[in-house]
Write a protein that holds these residues in place. Structure first.
Motif, PDB file in Angstrom:
ATOM      1  N   GLU A 245     -88.203  13.345 -22.291  1.00  0.00           N
ATOM      2  CA  GLU A 245     -87.134  14.186 -21.758  1.00  0.00           C
ATOM      3  C   GLU A 245     -86.717  13.725 -20.364  1.00  0.00           C
TER       4      GLU A 245
ATOM      5  N   GLU B 294     -90.593  18.346 -19.432  1.00  0.00           N
ATOM      6  CA  GLU B 294     -91.421  18.723 -20.570  1.00  0.00           C
ATOM      7  C   GLU B 294     -92.172  17.531 -21.149  1.00  0.00           C
ATOM      8  N   SER B 295     -91.621  16.359 -21.027  1.00  0.00           N
ATOM      9  CA  SER B 295     -92.277  15.123 -21.470  1.00  0.00           C
ATOM     10  C   SER B 295     -91.591  13.957 -20.778  1.00  0.00           C
TER      11      SER B 295
ATOM     12  N   TYR C  70     -92.324  24.981 -15.673  1.00  0.00           N
ATOM     13  CA  TYR C  70     -92.003  25.339 -17.060  1.00  0.00           C
ATOM     14  C   TYR C  70     -91.193  26.624 -17.150  1.00  0.00           C
TER      15      TYR C  70
ATOM     16  N   VAL D  25     -86.732  21.538 -18.213  1.00  0.00           N
ATOM     17  CA  VAL D  25     -86.580  20.792 -19.453  1.00  0.00           C
ATOM     18  C   VAL D  25     -86.747  19.290 -19.226  1.00  0.00           C
TER      19      VAL D  25
END
Length: 490
Positions: free
Chosen positions: A48, A44-45, A35, A41
């Motif tokens: 993404e 992040e999920s 992170y 980035v």
């Protein structure tokens, strides 16, 4: 997804979501503060993570049967190369990505997934992929797929069989079925099924052919598991459709039907159903016991087996229903070549392949008299492909000579044909060439004493005293008409 491209599924073996999950686990295990990194980035999920634009296809795993959205390992390498090029940091290729073996061999639709909405749309197609693969795997007789099907205890297995005239293959003369409702039995606490009380079964004789001699080469036998019924030819498709409809669940593109159609060699029976315009749901599973047994042998799950010649059984060889049942220790010499018997024994054979401890019911014959065994010239068209020990003869205890013993016949007659003194010299086949009408147990409407009007014939009860009377009358008539030319069979 506008471009429609087909690709070979070979090499597409990395589950897409497992790639993201594996790297998150790697970061946790090695205390990587992803992170805080510039490339973080993309992690992040999962949404993404998909923005990389992943080429993907949908397949099922050859072992588990589960559906997956998969990418190539080279795509993972391209993702890592992008991170190094853009952010100057190298991530390792990790090993705990879920790798599968695609069951499908035909080309698959290639899609590019770059957002979660596209992923969700592709994910919604997975149940249909599972159903399509399951239908193929079950029909091919894959042992794990068939065992998993039986283990669910919620399916209904329906075995069916047709008998048709040798003179006219378009004439269906018999139909029989046997069904076991596993979900019903499991709910009632009657598992595993006991064939005699738990199999629903039926045998139907077409009325138009009920009083005619037929099938000289493969003579028909009485139904050994219940009372036969006579039905008009025009009503048989309606009866078959009603029985199937009573066992099926609604059609679906994503969920398999509760009904599993069973046959030993499915091509002929499915063609008959199609000719009769029987409606079958799209999600119906079809199980071929011949293919299932062959796969069990090919994978070494049936042990060593021998041909009648003494040679080891060849890999990939098929067994007839008779041979398969004999390899399971079931005596079938007196029950096959009857649609009802064949359907019942096919379902029994399937259950015995799945559960060797299954109880084997004792077939019965009309009036409680065991049915005649086939003589040496009446063996099945395909000899047993396995060695087996025949059951001991039953006839000496009844006062009859064993099969194969020499029998004296009157001059001008043959072991297959004899004259009925009460039928105006009509020739009949005896003991194997009998009519379907001789075997029926429930007389049709309008019959007299269980026979069609205007047609006397030989009784099919196999009564010992009656056989003696016939032979004595034959010998007496032969002596009194020695100068007369014997009549010919029709």
């Amino acid at each position: 997804m506008s471009n429609f491209t087909l690709v070979d599924p070979k090499g597409w073996d990395c589950d897409l979501q497992s790639v993201y999950s594996a790297y998150m686990g790697h970061f946790q295990l090695h205390n990587v503060a992803w992170y805080e990194r510039s490339w973080g980035v993309f992690f992040e999920s999962f949404e993404e993570f998909l923005t990389f634009s992943w080429p993907a296809i949908t397949v099922t795993d050859a072992w588990t049967g589960r559906a997956h959205i998969v990418v190539r390992l080279s795509s993972v390498g391209a993702f890592l190369k992008m991170l190094k090029t853009r952010f100057g940091e190298t991530l390792p290729m990790i090993e705990n990505i879920l790798r599968i073996t695609p069951f499908e061999t035909s080309q698959r639709h290639l899609r590019t997934i770059s957002d979660y909405a596209t992923y969700r749309k592709v994910f919604s197609t997975l149940p249909a992929i599972v159903l399509a693969a399951q239908k193929v795997r079950v029909r091919n007789g894959e042992p794990k797929a068939v065992r998993d099907l039986w283990a669910t205890r919620d399916k209904t297995f329906l075995a069916l069989d047709f008998e048709w005239s040798e003179r006219n293959s378009a004439s269906c003369i018999e139909w029989g079925y046997a069904a076991v409702r596993c979900g019903h039995l499991d709910t009632a606490g009657a598992w595993p099924p006991d064939p005699e009380p738990n199999y629903r079964r039926g045998h139907y004789i077409v009325a138009e052919y009920v009083d005619k001699v037929h099938n000289k080469h493969r003579p028909n036998y009485p139904w050994a598991f219940g009372e036969s019924q006579v039905i008009p030819k025009a009503k048989l498709p309606q009866m078959i459709q009603a029985i199937i409809s009573s066992l099926i669940s609604p059609d679906s593109e994503t969920i398999p039907n509760t009904l599993v159609l069973v046959a030993h060699g499915t091509t002929g029976d499915l063609r008959r159903l199609e000719e009769m315009k029987i409606k079958l749901p799209h999600n119906l599973l079809i199980l071929d016991t011949m293919a299932f047994e062959r796969h069990l042998y090919n994978t070494g799950q049936r042990g060593a087996m021998q041909e009648p010649s003494g040679k080891p059984r060849e890999q990939g060889s098929n067994l007839s229903l008779t041979a398969m049942l004999q390899s399971l220790g079931v005596d079938v010499q007196r029950v096959l070549h009857n649609a009802g018997n064949a359907a019942f024994m096919c379902l029994l054979g399937l259950q015995m392949l799945l559960d060797p401890d299954t109880n084997v019911p004792t077939p019965r014959a009309p009036n409680g008299v065991p049915a005649m065994m086939r003589g040496p010239g009446r063996s099945p068209s395909m000899p047993p492909a396995i060695s087996f020990v025949p059951s001991p003869p039953l006839f000496p205890a009844m006062g009859m000579m064993p099969v194969g013993s020499p029998v004296m016949f009157p001059a001008g007659s043959t072991p297959d044909i004899f004259t009925d003194p009460s039928a105006n010299n009509r020739m009949s086949y005896f003991p194997t060439h009998r009519t379907v009408g001789d075997h029926r147990l429930t007389p049709p409407i309008g019959s007299y004493n269980g026979r069609m009007p205007g047609r006397p014939r030989v009784s099919s009860t196999n009564d010992v005293s009656e056989m003696g009377e016939h032979l004595a009358a034959m010998n007496l008539k032969n002596k009194s008409t020695a100068s007369r030319t014997p009549p010919h069979s029709r």
